[in-house]
Structures are given as C-alpha cells and as structure tokens.
Motif scaffolding. Structure first.
Motif, PDB file in Angstrom:
ATOM      1  N   ILE A 144       0.977  -8.067   4.749  1.00  0.00           N
ATOM      2  CA  ILE A 144       0.827  -8.164   3.295  1.00  0.00           C
ATOM      3  C   ILE A 144       1.683  -7.070   2.672  1.00  0.00           C
ATOM      4  O   ILE A 144       1.631  -5.917   3.104  1.00  0.00           O
ATOM      5  CB  ILE A 144      -0.640  -7.989   2.869  1.00  0.00           C
ATOM      6  CG1 ILE A 144      -1.505  -9.103   3.465  1.00  0.00           C
ATOM      7  CG2 ILE A 144      -0.769  -7.968   1.350  1.00  0.00           C
ATOM      8  CD1 ILE A 144      -2.992  -8.895   3.243  1.00  0.00           C
ATOM      9  N   GLU A 168       3.065  -5.150  -0.925  1.00  0.00           N
ATOM     10  CA  GLU A 168       2.885  -4.886  -2.349  1.00  0.00           C
ATOM     11  C   GLU A 168       4.163  -4.238  -2.883  1.00  0.00           C
ATOM     12  O   GLU A 168       4.470  -3.101  -2.528  1.00  0.00           O
ATOM     13  CB  GLU A 168       1.700  -3.944  -2.587  1.00  0.00           C
ATOM     14  CG  GLU A 168       0.382  -4.468  -2.044  1.00  0.00           C
ATOM     15  CD  GLU A 168      -0.723  -3.430  -2.159  1.00  0.00           C
ATOM     16  OE1 GLU A 168      -0.780  -2.726  -3.197  1.00  0.00           O
ATOM     17  OE2 GLU A 168      -1.509  -3.297  -1.208  1.00  0.00           O
ATOM     18  N   LEU A 192       6.745  -2.091  -4.953  1.00  0.00           N
ATOM     19  CA  LEU A 192       6.567  -0.823  -5.673  1.00  0.00           C
ATOM     20  C   LEU A 192       7.702  -0.544  -6.650  1.00  0.00           C
ATOM     21  O   LEU A 192       7.466  -0.252  -7.820  1.00  0.00           O
ATOM     22  CB  LEU A 192       6.449   0.337  -4.681  1.00  0.00           C
ATOM     23  CG  LEU A 192       5.253   0.308  -3.740  1.00  0.00           C
ATOM     24  CD1 LEU A 192       5.360   1.434  -2.718  1.00  0.00           C
ATOM     25  CD2 LEU A 192       3.941   0.404  -4.513  1.00  0.00           C
ATOM     26  N   GLY A 210       8.439  -1.866  -0.791  1.00  0.00           N
ATOM     27  CA  GLY A 210       7.029  -2.208  -0.916  1.00  0.00           C
ATOM     28  C   GLY A 210       6.175  -1.510   0.131  1.00  0.00           C
ATOM     29  O   GLY A 210       6.688  -0.872   1.054  1.00  0.00           O
ATOM     30  N   TYR A 270       3.502  -2.061   3.072  1.00  0.00           N
ATOM     31  CA  TYR A 270       3.036  -3.063   4.026  1.00  0.00           C
ATOM     32  C   TYR A 270       1.699  -2.653   4.636  1.00  0.00           C
ATOM     33  O   TYR A 270       1.476  -1.484   4.948  1.00  0.00           O
ATOM     34  CB  TYR A 270       4.046  -3.221   5.169  1.00  0.00           C
ATOM     35  CG  TYR A 270       5.262  -4.054   4.824  1.00  0.00           C
ATOM     36  CD1 TYR A 270       5.212  -5.440   4.854  1.00  0.00           C
ATOM     37  CD2 TYR A 270       6.471  -3.436   4.499  1.00  0.00           C
ATOM     38  CE1 TYR A 270       6.332  -6.200   4.558  1.00  0.00           C
ATOM     39  CE2 TYR A 270       7.598  -4.191   4.198  1.00  0.00           C
ATOM     40  CZ  TYR A 270       7.511  -5.574   4.227  1.00  0.00           C
ATOM     41  OH  TYR A 270       8.625  -6.309   3.938  1.00  0.00           O
ATOM     42  N   GLU A 295      -2.246  -8.041   7.766  1.00  0.00           N
ATOM     43  CA  GLU A 295      -3.139  -9.068   7.230  1.00  0.00           C
ATOM     44  C   GLU A 295      -4.391  -9.188   8.091  1.00  0.00           C
ATOM     45  O   GLU A 295      -4.324  -9.155   9.325  1.00  0.00           O
ATOM     46  CB  GLU A 295      -2.396 -10.407   7.189  1.00  0.00           C
ATOM     47  CG  GLU A 295      -3.158 -11.521   6.493  1.00  0.00           C
ATOM     48  CD  GLU A 295      -2.332 -12.788   6.373  1.00  0.00           C
ATOM     49  OE1 GLU A 295      -2.712 -13.676   5.594  1.00  0.00           O
ATOM     50  OE2 GLU A 295      -1.294 -12.892   7.066  1.00  0.00           O
ATOM     51  N   ARG A 319      -3.669   3.816  -0.306  1.00  0.00           N
ATOM     52  CA  ARG A 319      -3.056   2.572  -0.799  1.00  0.00           C
ATOM     53  C   ARG A 319      -3.340   2.339  -2.269  1.00  0.00           C
ATOM     54  O   ARG A 319      -2.454   1.993  -3.049  1.00  0.00           O
ATOM     55  CB  ARG A 319      -3.563   1.376   0.020  1.00  0.00           C
ATOM     56  CG  ARG A 319      -2.881   0.048  -0.335  1.00  0.00           C
ATOM     57  CD  ARG A 319      -3.700  -1.144   0.097  1.00  0.00           C
ATOM     58  NE  ARG A 319      -4.900  -1.262  -0.715  1.00  0.00           N
ATOM     59  CZ  ARG A 319      -4.924  -1.803  -1.930  1.00  0.00           C
ATOM     60  NH1 ARG A 319      -3.824  -2.265  -2.496  1.00  0.00           N
ATOM     61  NH2 ARG A 319      -6.064  -1.873  -2.586  1.00  0.00           N
ATOM     62  N   SER A 320      -4.601   2.533  -2.661  1.00  0.00           N
ATOM     63  CA  SER A 320      -4.973   2.234  -4.050  1.00  0.00           C
ATOM     64  C   SER A 320      -4.325   3.192  -5.036  1.00  0.00           C
ATOM     65  O   SER A 320      -4.072   2.826  -6.184  1.00  0.00           O
ATOM     66  CB  SER A 320      -6.501   2.281  -4.199  1.00  0.00           C
ATOM     67  OG  SER A 320      -6.996   3.579  -3.914  1.00  0.00           O
ATOM     68  N   GLY A 344       0.508   2.986  -5.673  1.00  0.00           N
ATOM     69  CA  GLY A 344       1.301   2.196  -6.618  1.00  0.00           C
ATOM     70  C   GLY A 344       1.683   2.950  -7.879  1.00  0.00           C
ATOM     71  O   GLY A 344       2.879   3.124  -8.174  1.00  0.00           O
TER      72      GLY A 344
END
Length: 300
Positions: free
Chosen positions: A156, A158, A160, A263, A265, A268, A280-281, A284
């Motif tokens: 997965i 996200e 950035l 991003g 990673y 999953e 992680r939270s 970003g």
C-alpha cells in the motif's frame, strides 16, 4: 491461585499496619479488604498476621510479603513497558528510504517524532527504490519511503510529494551553457548514466538515450563520481541534487512527465506496531511541509 490484586491488598495492609489506612489507599472498604485477607489465609491454610489488628506479620506473613513485593514490582514494571509500547512511547521503528529522502527530509521528521519518545529505537536502511519496496514486502522493515511504482504487488502506497527529474552534468559541460529547459534532442550527444530513479521513466526521448547507454549505477555517491569524471550525464530527482558538489550543475527538462512521486509504503494486510502507526500517521503532514519548504510539490 491467589490473584495479583489480592496480593496487592495484602501488601498494603502489611505496609500500613492496619486495614483502614490500606482501604483508603486502595479506595476499597475495610470489610472488603478483610474478606480478601481471609481468602488468602484460607487458600494458604495459615495465618498471616499475629492479631486481628494486623499490626505485625507471622513468619508466613513475612515470607509472603517479601515475595509479593518482588512479584508486584516485576509485574508493574512489565505493565509499564507494555503500556509504553501500546502508546508508541517505546519500541523499534524499522525504516527503509531512498538516499535523498533519508538525507534531506527524514532528519527533520524524526527530530519531531522522537521528541518525548526517548525509548524509541530507529533502524534506518538507506537504499534505492527497488530495494526499499523489497524490504517492505518481505517484512524486513515496517515502512518504506521511495518513488512510487505500478509494480508493487502486496504493498500500500501513500503519495507524499513530487519532485522534478533534473539533468546532472559537469559545470563545464556545454549543457550548462544552454538555456533551460532542455529537450531530449539536447541530450542526444551525451552518454546517459542510468540509475534507479529513471527506471520507470516512459518518455520516448529518454528511452532512445537508454538504448545507447553504457552505464547503470545504483549508488548515488558512485553515480555522482561518474558524472564528475566526465563519463556522462544522468537524471536525478531535485531532492537528490540539493547538496551537489560545485563541479556539477543541474538543468531542467521541458518534458512534464519527468517527475518522481515519493510515497510511503507499507505491507498490505499487516497491522503496524503502535510506534510504526504513530510515525505513519504523522509523516504525511510533516513530509509535505518540508517538501514545500524545499520548493517541491506536496500531495494532499
């Protein structure tokens, strides 16, 4: 079996020398404590106190008290450690990152993350995007920071931020005297040194240069040394060119597709540890802010 809370009640009564003060400390009623002490004595089959006033312990009471102190101390310490892990105040965070992000972005991000987390350990692997994705996929690291790729099954990502790919050449190269931005034909006479950052670049003009290339270098330090030696030119993300030596220069490209999207990673179907989830939270917003300070495009 004697419950831990029963032992804690016994230790408090023995320490205070009476039931009333112990009950106040534990926020329980004296009758409830008396019943707890009786249950312990019934379970052991012997008295713990010399008198009903609970002012002095029997030999068995002293033996139980000494061992209960040790047991409760170890239990409380263990629970403190468990709670610290659960609330992301401790633990090990295993990261993999491409060199440019590791050098230019992560130090500021980690400085903020580690403030107030003195017991968190960081294990950082500095490598190229392909290896970052492999380390995440195989569970060797918790999170990875790398260029996004369509070929990342089981991961997965996200997004950035984005940064443009720049031509890196010697400062005395004819390219340095040309007006920006450069087109692909401007590079036709140059030897292109390939690297991981350019692996997924689909531009036909670039692919023509790839076909004629003689070099492919994965390590950024070695790549820069090759360019300095006059063996060719290369493409690097803007973030990776911030600290280039004075003997090298950069030129922008006219092709709007010459962008790298960076991003985060994660694997999953895998639940992150509390410390990894906390990182992680918070990553970003911090990464986007720093990227924008460096003149790059943050992605919401």
């Amino acid at each position: 079996m004697i419950r831990l809370e029963a032992l804690r009640a016994f230790v408090e009564v023995a320490g205070h020398g009476n039931i009333k003060d112990a009950a106040d400390k534990l926020c329980r009623t004296p009758s409830a404590l008396s019943m707890t002490l009786k249950q312990i004595e019934d379970r052991l089959g012997c008295a713990l106190f010399e008198t009903d006033r609970k002012a002095s312990l029997t030999a068995m009471g002293r033996f139980l008290y000494d061992h209960s102190i040790l047991l409760l101390r170890d239990y409380d310490r263990a629970m403190d450690l468990v709670e610290a892990q659960a609330k992301a105040r401790s633990g090990k965070l295993r990261l993999a990152s491409v060199p440019s992000v590791a050098a230019m972005l992560l130090p500021q991000v980690l400085q903020g993350f580690l403030a107030g987390r003195p017991d968190v350990e960081i294990d950082l692997v500095d490598t190229d995007s392909t290896d970052v994705r492999h380390l995440v996929e195989t569970g060797q690291v918790d999170l990875g920071l790398a260029g996004l790729s369509d070929e990342a099954p089981g991961l997965i990502a996200e997004p950035l931020f984005r940064d443009p790919l720049l031509v890196v050449c010697r400062a005395d190269s004819p390219l340095s005297r040309q007006a920006e931005p450069l087109s692909w034909p401007d590079l036709a006479a140059e030897t292109m040194i390939l690297n991981e950052a350019t692996r997924a670049l689909p531009a036909p003009g670039f692919q023509a240069l790839v076909a004629a290339s003689r070099f492919s270098v994965r390590n950024v330090t070695s790549l820069i040394a090759m360019v300095q030696a006059g063996l060719g030119v290369t493409l690097l993300p803007a973030l990776a060119t911030v600290a280039l030596p004075g003997t090298l220069g950069t030129r922008r490209l006219a092709d709007p597709a010459c962008l790298r999207t960076v991003g985060l990673y994660r694997r999953e179907g895998r639940v992150l540890s509390p410390v990894a989830e906390a990182f992680r939270s918070g990553l970003g917003p911090a990464a986007r802010r720093i990227a924008e300070q460096l003149g790059l495009e943050g992605i919401e």
